[in-house]
Scaffold this motif. Sequence first.
Motif, short mmCIF file in Angstrom:
data_model
loop_
_atom_site.label_atom_id
_atom_site.label_comp_id
_atom_site.label_asym_id
_atom_site.label_seq_id
_atom_site.Cartn_x
_atom_site.Cartn_y
_atom_site.Cartn_z
N TYR A 20 1.16 -1.30 -0.11
CA TYR A 20 -0.05 -0.40 -0.06
C TYR A 20 0.89 1.17 0.03
N LYS A 71 1.77 2.97 -3.41
CA LYS A 71 0.43 3.78 -3.94
C LYS A 71 0.09 5.04 -3.09
N TYR A 72 -0.08 4.49 -1.81
CA TYR A 72 -0.84 5.83 -0.36
C TYR A 72 0.55 6.29 0.59
N SER A 81 -3.83 8.55 1.92
CA SER A 81 -3.75 9.97 0.10
C SER A 81 -3.33 9.31 -0.76
N THR A 82 -3.41 9.13 -2.10
CA THR A 82 -3.07 8.46 -3.15
C THR A 82 -2.06 9.54 -3.51
N GLU A 109 0.05 8.35 -9.40
CA GLU A 109 -0.85 7.35 -9.20
C GLU A 109 -2.41 7.11 -8.76
N LYS A 110 -3.20 6.80 -9.05
CA LYS A 110 -4.90 6.18 -9.05
C LYS A 110 -5.33 5.81 -8.42
N ALA A 111 -5.97 6.05 -7.32
CA ALA A 111 -6.49 5.22 -6.24
C ALA A 111 -7.31 3.71 -7.88
N GLY A 112 -7.38 2.19 -7.55
CA GLY A 112 -7.79 1.41 -8.75
C GLY A 112 -7.69 1.40 -9.08
N ALA A 146 -7.15 -3.73 -4.79
CA ALA A 146 -5.84 -3.30 -4.19
C ALA A 146 -5.67 -4.60 -3.02
#
Length: 336
Positions: A257, A260-261, A268-269, A273-276, A336
């Motif tokens: 994780y 990406k976060y 927060s992303t 990067e993009k969530a999903g 994810a």
Amino acid sequence: MTQDTPAAAAPSAGKIMLVGIGPGSVEHMTQRARDAIAEADVVIGYVTYIKLVADLIEGKEIIRKSMTEELDRAVSALEAARQGKKVALISSGDAGVYGMAGPTYEVLFQAGWTPEDTVQVEIIPGASALNSCAALVGAPLTHDFCAISLSDLLTPWPTIARRLDAVAMADFVVALYNPKSGRRTRQIVEAQRLFLRHRRADTPVAIVKSGYRRRQNIVFTTLDQMAEADIGMLSTVLIGNSNTFIRHGLMVTPRGYANKYDMADGGSTREGEKAGRSLSTGLLGWLQQVKLEHAEGADVAALARRHRLPEDYIAEVLAEPEEALEEPAQAEEDVA
């Protein structure tokens, strides 16, 4: 006047139940495993496994076999099932993970058995050693992992060594089964030697002996020290990957994780990067990067060394048309 004598009733069809009893304690067995043993006429297993279910088998026919008599156990199970009996053929952990499922099917097929046979076969899953041992030490298997047995009784050592080298290089978390016995003492040393070619000396290692049993023992150590620990046939060795850590007595392998976060910023992303969606360094991002590096002058051999991948794979990637690098507009995404 005579009466016809009724024909003798055909014996009822028997059944072989391949029962995974889990780590050994009854409370960690599935309900189906307990029910299978309860309904069995005959219970067959390695002497140690029979002891682990002693409170469930009173009044039953018991067939005890030694460690190296796996095929004999399967033959005995088939013979009893042919007599119309229900047989519980037990394995510790899961019957399909270094257990009796494979040898039993080999014996069945050799005897001409098919799934349409009157003798039924049921596999009843149980928690394997890697699951139960992982639960005792934390969360070491949260990311990609594999299991390798160090027993060379039936597998040539070069085969085992190639597998060890490959997974060590590929950064898998690894569970080593059958790591050491009274006569097989060098295999764990050779495994350590192969892993140290690819992993840091301080890579976390957990050694669980007799998990969930009376003499349970857990040791946390490092890759360069693991061969010196107390290891035997009742031990499972868990070797972490490059991201695994031990904190507060718990071994944890991050899922990723943090790639990406921003965990320090409330999740927060991260920029870019993009969530999903796949990581910027995921497949499509990597494909674009390889193409760019090649355009800037890196040849196939250099790219293969840089990314630690086969040259022919890199060559195939570079030969793909540009449209293959485009992500579908409404692609379904894995969790994810």
